[in-house]
Design a protein around this motif. Sequence first.
Motif, mmCIF file in Angstrom:
data_model
loop_
_atom_site.group_PDB
_atom_site.id
_atom_site.type_symbol
_atom_site.label_atom_id
_atom_site.label_comp_id
_atom_site.label_asym_id
_atom_site.label_seq_id
_atom_site.Cartn_x
_atom_site.Cartn_y
_atom_site.Cartn_z
ATOM 1 N N ASN A 190 -2.929 -9.359 -2.353
ATOM 2 C CA ASN A 190 -2.104 -10.012 -3.374
ATOM 3 C C ASN A 190 -1.694 -9.104 -4.536
ATOM 4 O O ASN A 190 -1.080 -9.578 -5.491
ATOM 5 N N ASP A 191 -2.011 -7.824 -4.460
ATOM 6 C CA ASP A 191 -1.626 -6.880 -5.508
ATOM 7 C C ASP A 191 -0.659 -5.852 -4.910
ATOM 8 O O ASP A 191 -1.038 -5.076 -4.036
ATOM 9 N N PRO A 192 0.603 -5.820 -5.350
ATOM 10 C CA PRO A 192 1.573 -4.876 -4.773
ATOM 11 C C PRO A 192 1.226 -3.418 -5.048
ATOM 12 O O PRO A 192 1.809 -2.520 -4.435
ATOM 13 N N PHE A 193 0.281 -3.177 -5.958
ATOM 14 C CA PHE A 193 -0.118 -1.811 -6.277
ATOM 15 C C PHE A 193 -1.263 -1.316 -5.384
ATOM 16 O O PHE A 193 -1.734 -0.195 -5.572
ATOM 17 N N GLU A 194 -1.707 -2.151 -4.433
ATOM 18 C CA GLU A 194 -2.763 -1.712 -3.527
ATOM 19 C C GLU A 194 -2.339 -0.435 -2.813
ATOM 20 O O GLU A 194 -1.255 -0.345 -2.247
ATOM 21 N N PHE A 195 -3.235 0.555 -2.861
ATOM 22 C CA PHE A 195 -3.039 1.866 -2.247
ATOM 23 C C PHE A 195 -1.911 2.658 -2.919
ATOM 24 O O PHE A 195 -1.587 3.758 -2.500
ATOM 25 N N LEU A 196 -1.322 2.087 -3.955
ATOM 26 C CA LEU A 196 -0.231 2.763 -4.663
ATOM 27 C C LEU A 196 -0.599 2.940 -6.130
ATOM 28 O O LEU A 196 0.242 2.793 -7.017
ATOM 29 N N GLY A 197 -1.875 3.247 -6.371
ATOM 30 C CA GLY A 197 -2.346 3.413 -7.733
ATOM 31 C C GLY A 197 -2.022 4.754 -8.348
ATOM 32 O O GLY A 197 -2.327 5.001 -9.514
ATOM 33 N N ALA A 198 -1.369 5.619 -7.576
ATOM 34 C CA ALA A 198 -0.997 6.942 -8.103
ATOM 35 C C ALA A 198 0.326 6.851 -8.862
ATOM 36 O O ALA A 198 1.090 5.889 -8.734
ATOM 37 N N ASN A 199 0.593 7.856 -9.651
ATOM 38 C CA ASN A 199 1.899 7.982 -10.289
ATOM 39 C C ASN A 199 2.915 8.342 -9.197
ATOM 40 O O ASN A 199 2.826 9.396 -8.575
ATOM 41 N N LEU A 200 3.882 7.456 -8.957
ATOM 42 C CA LEU A 200 4.824 7.625 -7.851
ATOM 43 C C LEU A 200 6.218 8.026 -8.343
ATOM 44 O O LEU A 200 7.228 7.698 -7.714
ATOM 45 N N LYS A 201 6.264 8.742 -9.442
ATOM 46 C CA LYS A 201 7.552 9.155 -9.994
ATOM 47 C C LYS A 201 8.328 10.036 -9.024
ATOM 48 O O LYS A 201 9.557 9.924 -8.894
ATOM 49 N N ASP A 202 7.581 10.913 -8.313
ATOM 50 C CA ASP A 202 8.228 11.789 -7.342
ATOM 51 C C ASP A 202 8.665 10.979 -6.123
ATOM 52 O O ASP A 202 7.854 10.306 -5.478
ATOM 53 N N ARG A 203 9.969 11.057 -5.775
ATOM 54 C CA ARG A 203 10.521 10.228 -4.700
ATOM 55 C C ARG A 203 9.894 10.530 -3.350
ATOM 56 O O ARG A 203 9.573 9.627 -2.581
ATOM 57 N N GLU A 204 9.714 11.801 -3.031
ATOM 58 C CA GLU A 204 9.153 12.170 -1.734
ATOM 59 C C GLU A 204 7.708 11.695 -1.597
ATOM 60 O O GLU A 204 7.298 11.200 -0.545
ATOM 61 N N PHE A 205 6.953 11.862 -2.670
ATOM 62 C CA PHE A 205 5.564 11.399 -2.649
ATOM 63 C C PHE A 205 5.519 9.882 -2.533
ATOM 64 O O PHE A 205 4.695 9.317 -1.806
ATOM 65 N N ARG A 206 6.420 9.207 -3.218
ATOM 66 C CA ARG A 206 6.477 7.746 -3.152
ATOM 67 C C ARG A 206 6.772 7.277 -1.731
ATOM 68 O O ARG A 206 6.139 6.348 -1.221
ATOM 69 N N ARG A 207 7.732 7.936 -1.092
ATOM 70 C CA ARG A 207 8.081 7.587 0.287
ATOM 71 C C ARG A 207 6.896 7.850 1.222
ATOM 72 O O ARG A 207 6.596 7.032 2.101
ATOM 73 N N ALA A 208 6.218 8.965 1.018
ATOM 74 C CA ALA A 208 5.072 9.313 1.862
ATOM 75 C C ALA A 208 3.946 8.293 1.712
ATOM 76 O O ALA A 208 3.345 7.853 2.703
ATOM 77 N N MET A 209 3.678 7.875 0.476
ATOM 78 C CA MET A 209 2.600 6.929 0.237
ATOM 79 C C MET A 209 2.911 5.561 0.838
ATOM 80 O O MET A 209 2.038 4.902 1.407
ATOM 81 N N ASN A 210 4.124 5.120 0.726
ATOM 82 C CA ASN A 210 4.499 3.842 1.321
ATOM 83 C C ASN A 210 4.392 3.885 2.845
ATOM 84 O O ASN A 210 3.954 2.914 3.476
ATOM 85 N N ASN A 211 4.777 5.015 3.445
ATOM 86 C CA ASN A 211 4.652 5.173 4.898
ATOM 87 C C ASN A 211 3.194 5.162 5.333
ATOM 88 O O ASN A 211 2.828 4.536 6.342
ATOM 89 N N ILE A 212 2.353 5.873 4.580
ATOM 90 C CA ILE A 212 0.925 5.909 4.902
ATOM 91 C C ILE A 212 0.321 4.522 4.781
ATOM 92 O O ILE A 212 -0.481 4.088 5.619
ATOM 93 N N LYS A 213 0.707 3.791 3.736
ATOM 94 C CA LYS A 213 0.197 2.434 3.536
ATOM 95 C C LYS A 213 0.535 1.547 4.726
ATOM 96 O O LYS A 213 -0.310 0.790 5.218
ATOM 97 N N GLU A 214 1.758 1.629 5.211
ATOM 98 C CA GLU A 214 2.178 0.808 6.343
ATOM 99 C C GLU A 214 1.413 1.170 7.613
ATOM 100 O O GLU A 214 0.965 0.292 8.358
#
Length: 211
Positions: free
Chosen positions: A30-54
């Motif tokens: 129920n928390d959209p920040f699960e596994f995304l607690g890092a600073n995701l300002k960098d677009r490539e890192f953000r994309r990588a983290m979302n892919n890993i989460k999935e």
Amino acid sequence: MRVFHFRDAEFGLKSIKERRLKVARILELNDPFEFLGANLKDREFRRAMNNIKEKLSETKGLLCFSKTWNNPVLWSHYADHHRGVCLEFEIPEKNLSKVDYVEERIQYSGDIDTSLMRRFLTTKFEHWSYEQEYRAFIGLDLESAEDGLYFMDFDDNLVLKSVIIGHSSLVTRLDVSTALGSIKGEVETFKARAAFTRFEVIRNENENRWT
């Protein structure tokens, strides 16, 4: 280690009767920040983290517990506004990961390794700290899925020790006894109530208040 799991009345009794808990998927939390607690300002890192989460959600699940059962907010949020139940378990401490609560997003640099992923999986915003959460991570066996759902059976690593009935719950002694069946002599059961002098849920010592 003793930890607590909150459910509504229907699924709480179902869990007891079937001797198992439903395993949560990372993408279902129920928390959209699960596994995304890092600073995701960098677009490539953000994309990588979302892919890993999935991808991680396809192979890993978790059981969520609290260190306490006395917090009234937990009963409101996770036990149907005190109408549900709380299940106390004994779990080897080595199987549990304590959640850290932080004010700011994690500043990341370097490679994404196992240690960093573990940190992401156990980091939440500080406003969640009332949960005092511990997590047990479960590998998902695709062949064991039931209509897309996964479960962990009660065993030596998940021992039911007590059943606490919410102070507004209509669950009866007979309901719990029936669900417990052959293990009712091994599991403590009691009714909770709101404390008179503190913002706390406590045991109702008046046994006549629970029929």
